[in-house]
Motif scaffolding. Structure first.
Motif, PDB file in Angstrom:
ATOM      1  N   THR A 206       0.904  -1.267  -0.021  1.00  0.00           N
ATOM      2  CA  THR A 206      -0.066  -0.096  -0.061  1.00  0.00           C
ATOM      3  C   THR A 206       0.762   1.132   0.077  1.00  0.00           C
ATOM      4  O   THR A 206       0.170   2.221  -0.191  1.00  0.00           O
ATOM      5  CB  THR A 206      -1.015  -0.106   1.102  1.00  0.00           C
ATOM      6  N   GLU A 207       2.132   1.188   0.174  1.00  0.00           N
ATOM      7  CA  GLU A 207       3.102   2.415   0.028  1.00  0.00           C
ATOM      8  C   GLU A 207       4.498   1.543  -0.314  1.00  0.00           C
ATOM      9  O   GLU A 207       4.719   0.737   0.209  1.00  0.00           O
ATOM     10  CB  GLU A 207       3.247   3.227   1.413  1.00  0.00           C
ATOM     11  N   ASN A 208       4.977   2.341  -1.290  1.00  0.00           N
ATOM     12  CA  ASN A 208       6.438   2.172  -1.419  1.00  0.00           C
ATOM     13  C   ASN A 208       6.719   3.423  -2.669  1.00  0.00           C
ATOM     14  O   ASN A 208       6.270   3.583  -3.475  1.00  0.00           O
ATOM     15  CB  ASN A 208       6.667   0.886  -2.410  1.00  0.00           C
ATOM     16  N   GLY A 209       8.021   3.894  -2.261  1.00  0.00           N
ATOM     17  CA  GLY A 209       8.484   5.002  -3.027  1.00  0.00           C
ATOM     18  C   GLY A 209       9.735   5.717  -2.390  1.00  0.00           C
ATOM     19  O   GLY A 209      10.116   5.042  -1.489  1.00  0.00           O
TER      20      GLY A 209
ATOM     21  N   SER B 125       9.132   9.801 -13.778  1.00  0.00           N
ATOM     22  CA  SER B 125       8.719   8.721 -13.116  1.00  0.00           C
ATOM     23  C   SER B 125       7.132   8.484 -13.411  1.00  0.00           C
ATOM     24  O   SER B 125       6.461   7.253 -13.411  1.00  0.00           O
ATOM     25  CB  SER B 125       9.072   8.606 -11.397  1.00  0.00           C
ATOM     26  N   GLY B 126       6.403   9.548 -13.296  1.00  0.00           N
ATOM     27  CA  GLY B 126       4.969   9.568 -13.418  1.00  0.00           C
ATOM     28  C   GLY B 126       4.690   9.102 -14.675  1.00  0.00           C
ATOM     29  O   GLY B 126       3.505   8.160 -14.952  1.00  0.00           O
TER      30      GLY B 126
ATOM     31  N   LEU C  62       1.084  10.262  -4.805  1.00  0.00           N
ATOM     32  CA  LEU C  62       0.792  11.118  -6.007  1.00  0.00           C
ATOM     33  C   LEU C  62       1.453  12.386  -6.380  1.00  0.00           C
ATOM     34  O   LEU C  62       2.133  12.467  -7.347  1.00  0.00           O
ATOM     35  CB  LEU C  62      -0.623  11.666  -6.104  1.00  0.00           C
ATOM     36  N   THR C  63       1.386  13.353  -5.472  1.00  0.00           N
ATOM     37  CA  THR C  63       2.034  14.681  -5.459  1.00  0.00           C
ATOM     38  C   THR C  63       2.991  14.876  -4.505  1.00  0.00           C
ATOM     39  O   THR C  63       2.836  14.301  -3.314  1.00  0.00           O
ATOM     40  CB  THR C  63       0.973  15.768  -5.328  1.00  0.00           C
TER      41      THR C  63
ATOM     42  N   GLY D  44       6.635  12.552  -4.701  1.00  0.00           N
ATOM     43  CA  GLY D  44       5.717  12.638  -5.733  1.00  0.00           C
ATOM     44  C   GLY D  44       5.890  12.034  -7.114  1.00  0.00           C
ATOM     45  O   GLY D  44       7.145  12.088  -7.631  1.00  0.00           O
ATOM     46  N   LEU D  45       5.064  11.328  -7.642  1.00  0.00           N
ATOM     47  CA  LEU D  45       4.938  11.127  -9.356  1.00  0.00           C
ATOM     48  C   LEU D  45       4.692  12.455  -9.912  1.00  0.00           C
ATOM     49  O   LEU D  45       5.362  12.551 -11.010  1.00  0.00           O
ATOM     50  CB  LEU D  45       4.098  10.203  -9.684  1.00  0.00           C
ATOM     51  N   VAL D  46       4.393  13.505  -9.158  1.00  0.00           N
ATOM     52  CA  VAL D  46       3.845  14.741  -9.753  1.00  0.00           C
ATOM     53  C   VAL D  46       4.614  15.917  -8.709  1.00  0.00           C
ATOM     54  O   VAL D  46       4.620  15.727  -7.714  1.00  0.00           O
ATOM     55  CB  VAL D  46       2.322  14.892  -9.763  1.00  0.00           C
TER      56      VAL D  46
END
Length: 446
Positions: free
Chosen positions: A356-359, A437-438, A406-407, A421-423
């Motif tokens: 549910t989370e990785n980044g 990456s996004g 996301l951001t 973020g991907l944004v």
């Protein structure tokens, strides 16, 4: 990496992106929302880097459609967000704030309008301050307060929600907030930590039961922070220290929920948690979740430490080990997520696992032509998704993967410095740029 394909995971594998209310919404005093513990914590001097606060954050409350549009543009089928307790129940219990309900109805309905599945997390760290003034997570009454809050959420949103998450990373909000004091509400010591742990475990299970009663067809899960732990050496002291750290990082919350009780043998001080038990708690701690959310970013290397109280285990800083680092000074170690998946898959009680989370946070730069070429984050995601595929191919019950986040947003005590973020977000203008990456994730999911 050219060979990595979404198709390898199967049509039923859930791909998504995760966010949290306090980190993105802003509008902290708008439309009847009362202060949360994080509103109060960020108002205190020297609590957050740079004196940052989340009064505006990503302005998601006012501009939620803009960001959900980006989810759609990136071909992301599932959107995880959290509900703000103090926006829904400003006094913590009792009166329901209809404007808060209306906001989350709008978020849910807009996701569904765009063909995006909403995955709400009921509690992501932002306890109403009024409840903290009555003891917060150290007060046994929070089991009743939380059950009421879950019921309100289920009754107002449950007709459209197929997947619920009860709680986000209880080890973090109890450990950092009620033992170390580095997160809200800033309390310290075992006398705060142990009751907070026990009450959080009870609330996870009670929340699950409430959702099961009111939303019988929904999938119900909860999420745990997880760190792959390795000893610094194979000396008996280091190996034992790593086992003690593993209890805190990975086992303390999942095992009582699974009916295994608290893992007390390796860390004797945890036996003091028994003073907070009421008759029947052993059964009340247990709930059969449909899925377990795992959140992993790195590994921890641990060695024996005489001067670390209670567990006599200390982390060997990644910055001293000559390994690649993120901006959070966390080691980039993709196999960690594979080992965590295998570890939790070994519990026969767990039926489904979703990452549910990785980044990762890296120091992004906007180029002269207005792009963000974040190759390090793109490679991080690719390498970790590859490790998830490896675990899945070996039979691990992993059924989904959500990117954090996301951001770029408000990263708790780190303020706005780390960007996950991907944004990309320009916090002065609220301008958005989808990073490379996004764009890669969008292509991967297309």
């Amino acid at each position: 990496m050219d060979e990595l394909s979404r198709a390898y995971f199967g049509a039923d594998f859930q791909w998504g992106v995760s966010t949290a209310a306090f980190q993105t919404e802003g509008s902290c005093g708008t439309d009847g929302k009362s202060p949360s513990i994080w509103d109060v914590f960020t108002s205190k001097k020297s609590r957050v880097k740079g004196g940052h606060h989340a009064q505006t954050a990503c302005d998601f409350y006012a501009e939620y459609k803009r960001d959900i549009d980006l989810v759609k543009q990136m071909n992301i089928p599932n959107f995880r967000f959290s509900l703000s307790w103090s926006r829904i129940l400003p006094e913590g219990t009792g009166r329901v704030n209809e404007k808060g309900i209306a906001f989350y109805n709008q978020v849910i309905d807009y996701c569904l309008e765009l063909g995006i599945e909403p995955w709400p997390t009921i509690y992501h760290w932002d306890l109403p301050q009024i409840l903290e003034e009555n003891g917060g997570w150290t007060n046994r009454l929070i089991v009743d307060w939380f059950s009421e809050y879950v019921e309100v959420c289920a009754l107002h949103f449950g007709d459209r929600i197929k997947n619920w998450m009860v709680m986000n990373e209880p080890m973090v909000f109890t450990g950092a907030g009620y033992f170390l004091g580095v997160h809200a509400p800033g309390k310290k010591g075992l006398r705060n930590f142990l009751p907070a742990v026990h009450h959080a475990v009870l609330c996870m299970a009670e929340g699950g039961r409430t959702l099961r009663r009111l939303c019988p067809s929904a999938q119900i899960g909860t999420t745990f922070s997880c760190s792959h732990v390795e000893p610094y050496s194979q000396t008996p002291k280091d190996v034992a220290a790593a086992l003690r750290a593993d209890v805190l990082f990975n086992r303390l919350f999942i095992e009582p929920v699974l009916g295994l009780g608290y893992p007390l043998s390796e860390v004797p001080v945890l036996r003091k948690i028994g003073k907070y038990f009421y008759p029947g708690d052993e059964e009340r701690m247990v709930f059969d979740f449909d899925f377990v959310g795992l959140q992993n970013y790195t590994r921890e290397v641990v060695r024996y430490s005489l001067f670390t109280p209670y567990i006599h285990a200390g982390l060997v800083k990644a910055s001293t080990r000559g390994v690649p680092l993120t901006e959070m000074h966390w080691e980039v170690y993709p196999p960690a997520i594979y080992y965590i998946l295998k570890k939790f898959d070994a519990y026969p009680q767990i039926r489904r696992i979703i990452v549910t989370e990785n980044g990762a946070a890296f120091p992004d730069q906007v180029t002269a032509n207005g792009e963000v070429q974040d190759d390090l984050r793109k490679k991080y995601l690719q390498d970790h998704i590859t490790e998830v595929l490896k675990a899945k191919r070996e039979g691990a019950k992993v059924h989904g993967y959500f990117v954090w986040t996301l951001t770029d947003n408000f990263e708790w005590a780190e303020g706005y410095h780390p960007r996950f973020g991907l944004v990309h977000v320009d916090f002065s203008s609220q301008h958005r740029i989808v990073k490379s990456s996004g764009r890669w994730y969008a292509s991967f999911l297309s």
